[in-house]
Each structure stands twice: as C-alpha cells, then as structure tokens.
Design a protein around this motif. Structure first.
Motif, PDB file in Angstrom:
ATOM      1  N   MET A 129     -21.410 -58.868 -14.031  1.00 35.21           N
ATOM      2  CA  MET A 129     -21.872 -59.530 -13.289  1.00 35.21           C
ATOM      3  C   MET A 129     -19.934 -59.487 -12.671  1.00 35.21           C
ATOM      4  O   MET A 129     -19.591 -58.987 -11.513  1.00 35.21           O
ATOM      5  CB  MET A 129     -22.006 -61.532 -13.481  1.00 35.21           C
ATOM      6  CG  MET A 129     -21.685 -62.238 -12.097  1.00 35.21           C
ATOM      7  SD  MET A 129     -22.668 -61.690 -10.368  1.00 35.21           S
ATOM      8  CE  MET A 129     -24.331 -62.076 -10.704  1.00 35.21           C
ATOM      9  N   ILE A 130     -19.317 -59.806 -13.512  1.00 33.60           N
ATOM     10  CA  ILE A 130     -18.202 -59.938 -13.543  1.00 33.60           C
ATOM     11  C   ILE A 130     -18.121 -58.826 -12.726  1.00 33.60           C
ATOM     12  O   ILE A 130     -16.854 -58.670 -11.993  1.00 33.60           O
ATOM     13  CB  ILE A 130     -17.114 -60.871 -14.537  1.00 33.60           C
ATOM     14  CG1 ILE A 130     -15.823 -60.932 -14.036  1.00 33.60           C
ATOM     15  CG2 ILE A 130     -17.245 -59.912 -15.532  1.00 33.60           C
ATOM     16  CD1 ILE A 130     -15.954 -61.771 -13.877  1.00 33.60           C
ATOM     17  N   ILE A 131     -18.152 -57.013 -13.627  1.00 29.71           N
ATOM     18  CA  ILE A 131     -17.924 -56.316 -12.567  1.00 29.71           C
ATOM     19  C   ILE A 131     -18.202 -55.761 -11.850  1.00 29.71           C
ATOM     20  O   ILE A 131     -17.438 -55.221 -10.739  1.00 29.71           O
ATOM     21  CB  ILE A 131     -17.827 -55.383 -13.514  1.00 29.71           C
ATOM     22  CG1 ILE A 131     -17.400 -55.237 -15.561  1.00 29.71           C
ATOM     23  CG2 ILE A 131     -17.723 -53.401 -13.176  1.00 29.71           C
ATOM     24  CD1 ILE A 131     -17.790 -54.041 -15.917  1.00 29.71           C
ATOM     25  N   CYS A 132     -18.883 -56.330 -11.247  1.00 32.72           N
ATOM     26  CA  CYS A 132     -20.263 -56.091  -9.589  1.00 32.72           C
ATOM     27  C   CYS A 132     -19.108 -56.820  -8.829  1.00 32.72           C
ATOM     28  O   CYS A 132     -18.904 -56.339  -7.548  1.00 32.72           O
ATOM     29  CB  CYS A 132     -21.595 -56.459  -9.332  1.00 32.72           C
ATOM     30  SG  CYS A 132     -21.854 -56.745  -8.134  1.00 32.72           S
ATOM     31  N   LEU A 133     -18.548 -57.984  -8.995  1.00 29.25           N
ATOM     32  CA  LEU A 133     -17.749 -58.913  -8.557  1.00 29.25           C
ATOM     33  C   LEU A 133     -16.070 -58.559  -8.535  1.00 29.25           C
ATOM     34  O   LEU A 133     -15.675 -58.080  -7.028  1.00 29.25           O
ATOM     35  CB  LEU A 133     -18.055 -60.719  -9.525  1.00 29.25           C
ATOM     36  CG  LEU A 133     -18.608 -61.444  -8.901  1.00 29.25           C
ATOM     37  CD1 LEU A 133     -18.414 -62.478  -9.982  1.00 29.25           C
ATOM     38  CD2 LEU A 133     -18.923 -61.710  -7.540  1.00 29.25           C
ATOM     39  N   LEU A 134     -15.933 -57.862  -9.113  1.00 33.98           N
ATOM     40  CA  LEU A 134     -15.014 -56.947  -9.442  1.00 33.98           C
ATOM     41  C   LEU A 134     -14.929 -55.959  -7.448  1.00 33.98           C
ATOM     42  O   LEU A 134     -13.597 -55.757  -7.121  1.00 33.98           O
ATOM     43  CB  LEU A 134     -14.008 -56.213 -10.149  1.00 33.98           C
ATOM     44  CG  LEU A 134     -13.633 -57.967 -11.253  1.00 33.98           C
ATOM     45  CD1 LEU A 134     -13.391 -57.212 -13.062  1.00 33.98           C
ATOM     46  CD2 LEU A 134     -12.465 -58.593 -10.335  1.00 33.98           C
TER      47      LEU A 134
END
Length: 288
Positions: A129-134
C-alpha cells in the motif's frame, strides 16, 4: 382438569437444578476470568513502571499537556480520514464487485477480460500500500498530464481504491463461487439468462455471505486512511506530526492512535455481532 382451563407450565426439579448449576458455573467462570485479567494487568503495570526508562517514557509519550494540545487538532484532521473512508469505501465496493463479475464471466470470448481483471488483482494484491500511495502522490503529478489533478488527497484516495478493490473483488468472487451451481441451473431452467441468474439468484446470496469479511476490510480501510499523510494531507496523523515536530514530544502520536482505536473497536464489535448473528441463523436453518 376443568374444560377450558390450562395448567401453567412448571419446570421439573431436574431442569431447575441444571439451570442453577449453569448459573453457578457462569458466575465462577466470570470470577476466575476477572481475577486472572486483573492479575495480568497488574503484573504488566508493575513491569512497565519499574523499568529504568519509565520516567522518560512517561514524559515523552504520556504527557497530559501535549495530549490536551493535540486532541483538538487531531479531531479536526480526523474529518479527512472519515471522508476518505466513506467515499473510498463506496467506490471500492462498486469497483470490487465489477472486478469479481469480470473474473467470473463465462465463455471463450471473455477470456481477454478475465485475463485483464486477473492481472489487475494479482498486481495490486502484491503491491504494498505504501508504494502505491507514493507512486500515485508523487508519480502522477510528475507526468504533468493536462486535466489530471495533483491534489494529494484525491490521489491518495485513488491509491486506496485501487489497492482495496483487489482485496474486495476476491471477497466477492469467493462469495459468488460459494453459491452452489444448482442455484444457477435452477434459474436457467426457469428461463432466466446468465445475466439474470447472476443478478437475481447468485449475487443476493453471495453478498449476504460476504458481509463479515467486507466489514473487516472496511475496518482496515479506516486505519489505512492515515497513510495519505505521507503526501502532506493534514489528517489526524499529520496533525499529530506537526505538533510533534514543534515540541519533540510524541504524545500527539499516541492521541492519534487512541482516536483511531476508539473508532475501530465499535466497528470490530459490530462485525463480530454480524458474523455471530449470521452463524446462528445458518445453524437454525434460517435465511443467511
């Protein structure tokens, strides 16, 4: 017995004794559970307060002054989290159901659609999720596309929808596949088309069966809305970060955490109640 009168029901002595025994056992279990819980909490408290760094930890994480200062700002930022949860939750349900339907389409002509839907689900299930948000918050504005927003709140919400739709689609697909094929066959024998059988027979049963896992996904979504703060969105987490950066005291983070917990616990208990209710109705032979 006089005609027209009924003898009032009187439980037998054995039943009264059995019920009294159950009440005594329930009281005994509750007492043991209460004592053991209190003892465990006391031991944990003594271990924590007797640790060498407790005074410094209490000042850094449990400072009442900074808690009172942070609470209004955290609650103000929480509105953003709640708005994200409501809007993204609705979009996730629609998009997730659409993906599930695309993956369950029959016939060789729909193979490309099934492959694309499967590739989408596999990709976002594996993407953190954190990579998708970034990628969404920093990568999309870098493209400088005409007409495409650069608002981190919108892009962060889009990342939540993209990721959670993959999870929700699998929940819906599992519910669709749990409906016995005879249900579809019976609908087809009555003259319904495949689309009508799915709409009027399969989907109503599937959706009722997956309500508990869908509620669990909603609980997870409510927590993950705090991740949009990495893009500079002033939500409950970022509001706590601002105060922490000014005071170098981490109590605002604890306040933010407690606010999220206060929201999550009722939702979790409601999910448990819904699951237990559905299980009882299944065991009693009622409708799911």
């Amino acid at each position: 017995m006089i005609e027209g009168t009924e003898t009032p029901y009187r439980p037998s002595a054995r039943r009264l004794a059995r019920e009294a025994y159950r009440r005594r056992r329930a009281r005994r279990s509750a007492l043991i559970a209460g004592v053991s819980t209190a003892a465990t909490a006391l031991v944990l408290w003594l271990v924590i307060v007797s640790s060498p760094g407790w005074e410094r930890t209490r000042e850094t994480f449990f400072n009442a002054h900074y808690a009172r200062q942070a609470l209004p700002e955290v609650l103000k930022g929480l509105r953003v989290n709640l708005e994200l949860m409501v809007v993204c939750g609705a979009l996730i349900l629609v998009f997730g159901l659409l993906l599930a339907l695309l993956r369950t389409l029959r016939g060789p002509v729909f193979l490309p659609v099934r492959l694309l839907a499967t590739a989408y689900v596999d990709f976002f299930l594996g993407l953190p999720m954190i990579i998708c948000l970034l990628i969404m918050i920093t990568g999309v504005p870098a493209l400088r596309l005409t007409g495409v927003t650069t608002d981190p709140l919108v892009l962060g919400g889009a990342a939540l929808v993209l990721t959670y739709s993959a999870y929700v689609s699998e929940v819906f697909r599992a519910g669709i596949q749990s409906v016995h094929p005879s249900q579809r066959a019976a609908a087809r024998s009555l003259g319904l088309s495949n689309a009508q059988a799915m709409r009027y027979v399969v989907l109503p049963q599937a959706v009722r069966r997956v309500v508990p896992p869908l509620l669990n996904n909603l609980v997870s979504l409510q927590k993950d809305t705090g991740l949009v703060s990495i893009g500079g969105v002033i939500d409950a987490v970022y509001a706590a970060k601002i105060i922490t950066s000014q005071s170098f005291n981490y109590t605002p983070y604890l306040v933010s955490a407690l606010v999220f917990i206060a929201l999550t616990i009722p939702m979790t208990r409601f999910t448990d109640w819904t699951t237990a209710r559905m299980n009882r109705r299944q065991h009693q032979g009622g409708a799911v």
